[in-house]
Design an enzyme around this catalytic site. Structure first.
Site, short mmCIF file in Angstrom:
data_model
loop_
_atom_site.label_atom_id
_atom_site.label_comp_id
_atom_site.label_asym_id
_atom_site.label_seq_id
_atom_site.Cartn_x
_atom_site.Cartn_y
_atom_site.Cartn_z
CG ASP A 203 -137.10 14.32 -41.52
OD1 ASP A 203 -136.83 15.51 -41.74
OD2 ASP A 203 -136.49 13.64 -40.68
CG HIS A 204 -139.30 20.18 -42.52
ND1 HIS A 204 -139.27 19.90 -41.18
CD2 HIS A 204 -138.53 21.29 -42.67
CE1 HIS A 204 -138.52 20.80 -40.56
NE2 HIS A 204 -138.06 21.66 -41.44
CG HIS A 266 -135.26 17.34 -38.81
ND1 HIS A 266 -136.29 16.83 -39.55
CD2 HIS A 266 -135.83 18.26 -37.99
CE1 HIS A 266 -137.43 17.44 -39.19
NE2 HIS A 266 -137.17 18.30 -38.24
C1 BG6 Z 1 -138.89 21.09 -36.60
C2 BG6 Z 1 -138.67 21.17 -35.12
O1 BG6 Z 1 -139.10 19.76 -37.00
O2 BG6 Z 1 -137.77 21.62 -37.28
C3 BG6 Z 1 -138.38 22.60 -34.69
O3 BG6 Z 1 -139.81 20.68 -34.43
C4 BG6 Z 1 -137.23 23.16 -35.49
O4 BG6 Z 1 -138.08 22.66 -33.30
C5 BG6 Z 1 -137.48 22.97 -36.97
O5 BG6 Z 1 -137.12 24.53 -35.18
C6 BG6 Z 1 -136.28 23.39 -37.78
O6 BG6 Z 1 -136.63 23.36 -39.12
P1 BG6 Z 1 -135.96 24.36 -40.16
O7 BG6 Z 1 -136.54 23.96 -41.47
O8 BG6 Z 1 -136.33 25.74 -39.71
O9 BG6 Z 1 -134.49 24.12 -40.04
#
Ligand code: BG6
Length: 517
Positions: A203-204, A266
């Protein structure tokens, strides 16, 4: 008006980490399934290059990209160089360094529909294992569409590529399952092939610098923990808003929607970090246990809760920075009558001693007025007001605002006396701002996560039971939204703050969504 804070004795934890990484890392082979895909180009290749540039990669490593497209090692290297030039946070590659980094890159055509091609991959992996010697670890990164996860896992098993439990790992991108049932099936399948300690579910958000700091902030300071409960906190908001629309991801997004795409993973992870009990140490399982406890304590949604405590929205066309942008239903790959939500707001409750009665409002959406990820902890009001109403016109309960992105900061909003002969109060911010406090670039989430995967540290990765608990919580909402088509979609214009009902959801309780100015 920010009050400056003098930060003494700042410790550069990254330096320590780096030293640890340098001394402890075994030779590593990275196998990237989806080696020609977008994720590798935008995130993984730049992250590995930046880790290399900053001295975090092991002394011996190899990157094997796989895919169906025909590439030679050289043409693949060139493709990745172009990608790094375009997407790396550190700008274009340094030519001499790229030579060294590029020499570690290889390409191995692999087609999951032709499992035999795994024989070539096995040969390539074994070649490096031999060259690098004992203790070489292999990390298989699945940067592919989720329908390929099972077949790749099965092929890895069939070709005996992951039998060495200590030295082979699999990293799996989101989405992990489409619903509770499919997540359970995938977990069940993976558990027949790998042990849990080999599985790294990404989960980045957990790799973001500010998100990691949540734990330091809560558990390395004596100040906050005594206040961190229902006696002092009024409510919590977690808001991740995006200005962009779905762009060219309409095909994927149609089958997903904001609740699946953002809240199930997230935002609920952020909620766990706010809501968890203090761990007894920093062990991966200890922390993940505390987080799973939060998910298990969350109040299940009844039909009535879904009616009153959830809001969904979909954007219509509008104007963003002087340019006309399409509505969701006009985006590429999207059904012109789509019922998919591009906005979701949900009021959650955690049923335990710490949080009983305290609402957690989560909101996320695309094509909104601002790109910003904020956690706002609003504290209760003072128990007795000694100031008269004419000096407290701008009265504001204390707030702690953790800004994850794009601004990286933590603000404590307090009341102060405005300078002057009159006694007038107004809110001021005590700001800890990363930019003003630390020098240098912040690593990207993927750099942190790839380094952790190399180090065998699962703290920032999702355990199987965590993923399932999060699915279990959102399933009643997903089922209701899928079975009852929204009659008012699209219900918010591009460049707005989402549907009016989302304002009403929080206003009913006497609050409003907090945004940074
Ligand atoms: C991803 C989603 O996991 O996270 C995207 O699939 C979203 O839809 C993105 O835009 C948002 O990530 P960050 O790091 O740009 O906030």
């Amino acid at each position: 008006m920010p009050i400056g804070i003098n930060y003494l004795n700042l410790i550069d934890t990254r330096t320590k980490y780096k030293m640890k990484a340098k001394t402890a890392l075994n030779p590593t082979i990275f196998v990237i399934f989806g080696g020609t895909g977008d994720l590798n180009k935008r995130k993984l290749a730049p992250a590995l290059y930046n880790l290399f540039m900053e001295g975090y990669m092991p002394e011996k490593f190899a990157i094997i990209g796989t895919g169906r497209t025909e590439f030679t090692d050289d043409s693949y290297k060139t493709a990745l160089e172009e990608a790094v030039n375009e997407f790396s946070r550190s700008g274009k590659v340094k030519k001499d360094k790229w030579e060294d980094f590029g020499n570690t890159i290889h390409y191995c055509p692999t087609d999951f529909a032709e499992p035999k091609t795994f024989e070539n991959l096995k040969a390539a992996v074994e070649k490096y294992q031999k060259e690098f010697g004992a203790g070489t670890q292999v990390i298989y990164y699945l940067a592919v569409a989720p329908n390929f996860f099972p077949i790749i896992a099965e092929c890895l098993q069939k070709y005996k590529l992951t039998q060495d439990e200590d030295n082979s790992r699999i990293v799996i991108e989101k989405p992990f399952g489409h619903d509770l049932e499919s997540a359970k099936e995938l977990n069940a399948l993976l558990s027949t092939i790998f042990t849990e300690k080999q599985i790294y579910r990404i989960d980045h958000y957990l790799g973001k610098e500010t998100v990691q700091n949540m734990m330091a902030f809560r558990f390395a300071n004596a100040l906050f923990e005594p206040l961190w409960n229902r006696s002092y906190i009024d409510h919590v908001q977690i808001s991740v808003t995006e200005q962009l629309g779905v762009g060219d991801r309409g095909g994927y997004y149609e089958g997903s929607g904001a609740l699946r795409d953002m809240i199930q993973n997230h935002l609920l992870q952020l909620l766990c970090l706010v809501g968890m009990e203090a761990p007894i140490n920093f062990d991966a399982d200890e922390i993940r246990n505390r987080k799973v406890e939060v998910l298990k304590a969350m109040r299940p949604f009844s039909a009535e809760d879904i009616r009153f405590h959830t809001v969904r929205g979909q954007y219509s066309k509008g104007w963003v920075e002087g340019k006309e942008v399409p509505g969701y239903r006009q985006e590429k790959g999207v059904d012109p009558h789509s019922n998919t939500e591009t906005f979701a707001a949900v009021k959650f409750h955690i049923d335990n001693w710490r949080w009983q009665g305290i609402p957690f409002y989560l909101r996320t959406g695309k094509r909104l007025n601002q790109t910003s990820s904020l956690i706002t902890i609003q504290f209760r009001d003072v128990p007795h007001q000694i100031f008269s109403s004419d000096v407290t016109e701008n009265w504001q309960q204390n707030r702690l605002v953790i800004s994850i992105q794009p601004e990286m900061s933590i603000r404590m909003q307090v009341q102060a006396k405005r300078p002057g002969l009159d006694m007038v109060l107004n809110p001021v911010d005590m700001v800890f701002d990363y930019k003003g406090t630390y020098e240098g670039d912040t690593p990207e989430a993927y750099e942190t996560l790839l380094l952790d995967a190399m180090m065998g540290d699962q703290t920032l990765f999702m355990r199987g039971d965590q993923v399932e608990a999060a699915w279990e919580l959102v399933m009643p909402i997903l089922n209701t939204w899928e079975s009852k088509k929204s009659i008012n979609f699209p219900n918010y214009p591009a460049d707005s703050w989402g549907p009016e009902e989302a304002e009403a959801l929080i206003a009913r309780d006497g609050f409003h969504w907090f945004n940074l100015p």
